[in-house]
Motif scaffolding. Structure first.
Motif, PDB file in Angstrom:
ATOM      1  N   LEU A  86       0.846  -1.199   0.000  1.00  0.00           N
ATOM      2  CA  LEU A  86       0.000   0.000   0.000  1.00  0.00           C
ATOM      3  C   LEU A  86       0.882   1.251   0.000  1.00  0.00           C
ATOM      4  CD1 LEU A  86      -2.990   0.892   0.021  1.00  0.00           C
ATOM      5  CD2 LEU A  86      -2.791   1.065   2.512  1.00  0.00           C
ATOM      6  N   GLU A  87       1.951   1.223   0.750  1.00  0.00           N
ATOM      7  CA  GLU A  87       2.882   2.352   0.805  1.00  0.00           C
ATOM      8  C   GLU A  87       3.583   2.546  -0.550  1.00  0.00           C
ATOM      9  OE1 GLU A  87       5.708   3.881   4.275  1.00  0.00           O
ATOM     10  OE2 GLU A  87       6.364   1.958   3.437  1.00  0.00           O
ATOM     11  N   ARG A  88       3.949   1.442  -1.208  1.00  0.00           N
ATOM     12  CA  ARG A  88       4.575   1.535  -2.532  1.00  0.00           C
ATOM     13  C   ARG A  88       3.600   2.140  -3.536  1.00  0.00           C
ATOM     14  NH1 ARG A  88       4.542  -0.072  -7.265  1.00  0.00           N
ATOM     15  NH2 ARG A  88       2.852  -1.573  -7.004  1.00  0.00           N
ATOM     16  N   VAL A  89       2.342   1.686  -3.492  1.00  0.00           N
ATOM     17  CA  VAL A  89       1.321   2.233  -4.397  1.00  0.00           C
ATOM     18  C   VAL A  89       1.104   3.717  -4.104  1.00  0.00           C
ATOM     19  CG1 VAL A  89      -1.132   2.136  -5.037  1.00  0.00           C
ATOM     20  CG2 VAL A  89       0.186   0.020  -4.815  1.00  0.00           C
ATOM     21  N   GLU A  90       1.099   4.086  -2.834  1.00  0.00           N
ATOM     22  CA  GLU A  90       0.932   5.497  -2.471  1.00  0.00           C
ATOM     23  C   GLU A  90       2.023   6.344  -3.130  1.00  0.00           C
ATOM     24  OE1 GLU A  90       0.157   8.026   1.556  1.00  0.00           O
ATOM     25  OE2 GLU A  90       1.927   6.714   1.568  1.00  0.00           O
ATOM     26  N   ALA A  91       3.274   5.904  -3.033  1.00  0.00           N
ATOM     27  CA  ALA A  91       4.385   6.649  -3.637  1.00  0.00           C
ATOM     28  C   ALA A  91       4.211   6.770  -5.148  1.00  0.00           C
ATOM     29  CB  ALA A  91       5.712   5.976  -3.297  1.00  0.00           C
ATOM     30  N   LYS A  92       3.767   5.690  -5.791  1.00  0.00           N
ATOM     31  CA  LYS A  92       3.563   5.712  -7.242  1.00  0.00           C
ATOM     32  C   LYS A  92       2.431   6.666  -7.616  1.00  0.00           C
ATOM     33  CE  LYS A  92       5.396   3.951 -10.075  1.00  0.00           C
ATOM     34  NZ  LYS A  92       6.424   4.476 -11.029  1.00  0.00           N
ATOM     35  N   LEU A  93       1.335   6.643  -6.862  1.00  0.00           N
ATOM     36  CA  LEU A  93       0.212   7.534  -7.150  1.00  0.00           C
ATOM     37  C   LEU A  93       0.596   8.997  -6.943  1.00  0.00           C
ATOM     38  CD1 LEU A  93      -2.693   5.451  -5.582  1.00  0.00           C
ATOM     39  CD2 LEU A  93      -2.193   5.769  -8.027  1.00  0.00           C
TER      40      LEU A  93
END
Length: 169
Positions: A86-93
């Motif tokens: 979820l944290e990785r996706v947050e950074a990508k978004l």
């Protein structure tokens, strides 16, 4: 036999190539089939034939009025396995300038984003059933700001979410 889960979603988009590029970059979806003006994408690790269908309707298409002047779909929600993901996706978004919100719904930790056509979606991690307490369940009545650092400390960055909730235990 009751409905088990959502198998796929289909969206009308202005430019299918632009939308494919976005969903590939943002969420790691891969094209499993395409044709002129349409594409069918699958999420990493999915066993569905496809998870997302995209149909192009052209650059002149107006924004969806759903929720403002008409009824319609608010958003789709995709689940990730861990808070680390979820944290990785947050950074990508954030990198894609697509993130529009983040919320702690107690049992669900959620990110909200918009695709290039302004269609909203959610990416979430669910607290596994074995970690649910009366306090966590009672917390569903409110929404708080998401604190991924605190949640990773509480539940573990690599704890598999949704077990016993959306994934059979």
């Amino acid at each position: 036999m009751p409905v088990q889960r959502l198998n796929h979603a289909v969206l009308y988009v202005r430019d299918v190539e632009r939308s494919v590029a976005f969903y590939r970059e943002a969420l790691g979806f891969e094209v499993v089939m395409g044709m002129r003006g349409a594409a069918f994408l699958q999420a990493p690790g999915s066993t569905n034939d496809h998870d997302l269908g995209l149909f192009e309707i052209g650059a002149a298409a107006a924004p969806s009025p759903a929720g403002r002047t008409s009824v319609g779909l608010y958003h789709l929600a995709w689940e990730v396995d861990t808070l680390e993901e979820l944290e990785r996706v947050e950074a990508k978004l954030i990198e894609l300038d697509a993130l529009v919100g983040a919320s702690d719904h107690s049992t669900t930790k959620a990110l909200y984003a918009k695709d290039p056509d302004g269609l909203e979606f959610e990416v979430s991690w669910l607290v596994p059933a074995s970690l649910l307490t009366d306090e966590i369940l009672a917390g569903r009545s409110g929404i708080r700001p998401l604190d991924l650092k605190a949640d990773k400390e509480r539940y573990g960055a690599r704890t598999l979410g949704g077990i016993g909730v959306s994934i059979p235990g």
